[in-house]
Design a protein around this motif. Structure first.
Motif, short mmCIF file in Angstrom:
data_model
loop_
_atom_site.label_atom_id
_atom_site.label_comp_id
_atom_site.label_asym_id
_atom_site.label_seq_id
_atom_site.Cartn_x
_atom_site.Cartn_y
_atom_site.Cartn_z
N GLN A 1 0.68 -1.24 0.03
CA GLN A 1 0.05 0.01 -0.02
C GLN A 1 0.82 1.27 0.06
O GLN A 1 2.02 1.53 0.76
N LEU A 2 0.34 2.26 -0.80
CA LEU A 2 1.02 3.50 -0.79
C LEU A 2 0.79 4.53 0.27
O LEU A 2 -0.47 4.40 0.53
N PHE A 3 1.53 5.55 0.48
CA PHE A 3 1.40 6.62 1.41
C PHE A 3 0.63 7.54 0.81
O PHE A 3 0.76 8.86 0.73
N THR A 4 -0.93 7.31 0.53
CA THR A 4 -1.75 8.06 0.06
C THR A 4 -3.28 7.47 0.35
O THR A 4 -3.36 6.25 0.47
N GLN A 5 -4.21 8.30 0.77
CA GLN A 5 -5.43 8.01 1.08
C GLN A 5 -6.04 7.25 -0.11
O GLN A 5 -6.34 7.91 -1.11
N THR B 1 6.77 10.18 0.66
CA THR B 1 5.86 10.89 -0.20
C THR B 1 5.05 9.82 -0.70
O THR B 1 4.83 8.90 -0.25
N LYS B 2 3.89 10.28 -1.68
CA LYS B 2 2.92 9.65 -1.83
C LYS B 2 3.39 8.24 -2.76
O LYS B 2 2.44 7.42 -2.94
N ALA B 3 4.42 8.22 -3.52
CA ALA B 3 4.91 7.20 -4.04
C ALA B 3 5.48 6.13 -3.10
O ALA B 3 6.05 5.15 -3.71
N ASP B 4 5.74 6.57 -1.91
CA ASP B 4 6.42 5.48 -0.93
C ASP B 4 5.41 4.50 -0.30
O ASP B 4 4.24 5.02 -0.32
N GLU B 5 5.84 3.28 0.00
CA GLU B 5 4.92 2.32 0.60
C GLU B 5 4.67 2.77 2.07
O GLU B 5 5.64 3.28 2.76
N ILE B 6 4.00 2.28 2.60
CA ILE B 6 3.58 2.39 4.10
C ILE B 6 4.36 1.32 4.83
O ILE B 6 3.99 0.03 4.28
N ASP B 7 4.81 1.47 5.84
CA ASP B 7 5.68 0.48 6.65
C ASP B 7 5.41 0.55 8.05
O ASP B 7 6.28 -0.08 8.76
N PHE B 8 4.23 1.49 8.64
CA PHE B 8 4.47 1.64 9.87
C PHE B 8 4.22 0.20 10.62
O PHE B 8 4.56 0.01 12.15
N LEU B 9 3.61 -0.96 9.98
CA LEU B 9 3.36 -2.07 10.76
C LEU B 9 4.85 -2.82 10.90
O LEU B 9 4.79 -3.78 11.85
N LYS B 10 5.86 -2.43 10.43
CA LYS B 10 7.14 -3.24 10.90
C LYS B 10 7.55 -2.36 12.23
O LYS B 10 8.54 -3.04 13.14
N HIS B 11 7.14 -1.27 12.84
CA HIS B 11 7.30 -0.68 13.78
C HIS B 11 6.53 -0.69 14.94
O HIS B 11 6.57 0.08 16.16
N CYS B 12 5.03 -1.26 14.99
CA CYS B 12 4.29 -1.16 16.05
C CYS B 12 3.21 -2.63 15.66
O CYS B 12 3.31 -3.17 14.69
N PHE B 13 2.53 -2.87 16.89
CA PHE B 13 1.41 -3.89 16.71
C PHE B 13 0.02 -3.24 17.19
O PHE B 13 -0.12 -2.29 17.87
N ILE B 14 -0.74 -3.43 16.33
CA ILE B 14 -2.24 -2.78 16.43
C ILE B 14 -3.27 -3.67 16.45
O ILE B 14 -3.33 -4.94 16.06
N THR B 15 -4.24 -3.55 17.46
CA THR B 15 -5.37 -4.37 17.64
C THR B 15 -6.68 -3.41 17.94
O THR B 15 -6.66 -2.30 17.81
N GLU B 16 -7.85 -4.01 18.46
CA GLU B 16 -9.00 -3.28 18.68
C GLU B 16 -9.56 -3.77 19.78
O GLU B 16 -9.41 -4.84 20.29
#
Length: 258
Positions: free
Chosen positions: A95-99, A129-144
């Motif tokens: 996924q890319l860094f754009t909504q 930038t918008k052309a970069d991939e999102i990678d935040f999941l390498k640096h955190c754990f998320i749940t609900e």
């Protein structure tokens, strides 16, 4: 995968199907309200793939070291998306860094877009930038908090029972208490379910009794204790200001170990 608490949680807990996504060895935990999926209008069976099979997928990962390397996970968009391409360690890779406006632009949803902005600020990463991939999941754990998926939050007996179940059988596990940085991005949930969600008791921290208000109705509460910080703030979806993300990131700096 080094986190022994996580391995214990996955192997021993058979009461909750959905555990979460991301890096179990990270220092940052983010907890939101619920996954924004409509199970009743899910022609691609995303709900089954990302929710009901979550624990099963993690079991497979912790038992196979090849699956523990994010570099080995296929890109979600490379050809037609299939179950073999999905991993809760790095979901929807590419996924890319754009909504996302159309599936063709490979963008992400607003919440994950803001998660990326926040993690970048915590890790002093700039220039994405918008052309970069999102990678935040390498640096955190998320749940609900809730396992009842919905496009919009609605209080109901089903949601109440789901939150009770997840706090009792999942979120009170030592794995979730072990993060030095915990971000509770669920807005009014804590107030709405105050008889169930007690952040101070659940994560063994203490609130300083002050709400820090930011522009555009953004705000956060600080909790500290046991060498960790917990920040309760808005759901990081709509109308989130950069100032809020900047201030949360600043509060987290002392507790960053990466």
């Amino acid at each position: 995968m080094k986190n022994s608490y996580f391995k214990e949680l996955v192997r021993e807990n058979n009461k909750v199907k959905f555990i979460g996504y991301g890096n179990p060895d990270a220092n940052i935990l983010i907890i939101g309200k619920e996954c924004a999926i409509d199970p009743k209008h899910d022609k691609d069976n995303i709900y089954e793939l990302v929710i009901t099979k979550n624990r099963e997928q993690w079991l497979s990962i912790i038992n196979d070291t090849n699956k523990q390397n994010p570099d080995n996970i296929p890109y979600w968009f490379s050809t037609y998306p299939t179950e073999e391409k999905f991993s809760p360690l790095y979901p929807f890779k590419g996924q890319l860094f754009t909504q996302k406006k159309k599936i063709e632009n490979k963008g992400t949803n607003t919440t994950w877009y803001n998660y990326q902005k926040l993690i970048d600020r915590i890790n002093n990463h700039s220039g994405r930038t918008k052309a970069d991939e999102i990678d935040f999941l390498k640096h955190c754990f998320i749940t609900e908090f809730s396992g009842v998926c919905s496009l919009y939050s609605k209080k109901s007996p089903e949601v109440t029972e789901s939150i009770k179940n997840r706090i009792t059988n999942l979120l009170n596990h030592p794995f979730f208490k072990s993060f030095p940085i915990i971000i509770i991005a669920c807005g009014h949930y804590v107030r709405q379910y105050k008889d169930i969600i007690d952040l101070q008791k659940l994560f063994e921290v203490e609130w300083n009794k002050q709400t820090i208000k930011i522009e555009k109705q953004n705000w956060y509460n600080l909790h500290k204790g046991n060498d960790k910080i917990l920040i309760h703030t808005n759901q990081l979806s709509m109308n989130i200001s950069d100032q809020l993300l900047n201030e949360i990131a600043y509060e987290c700096k002392y507790y960053t170990k990466e």
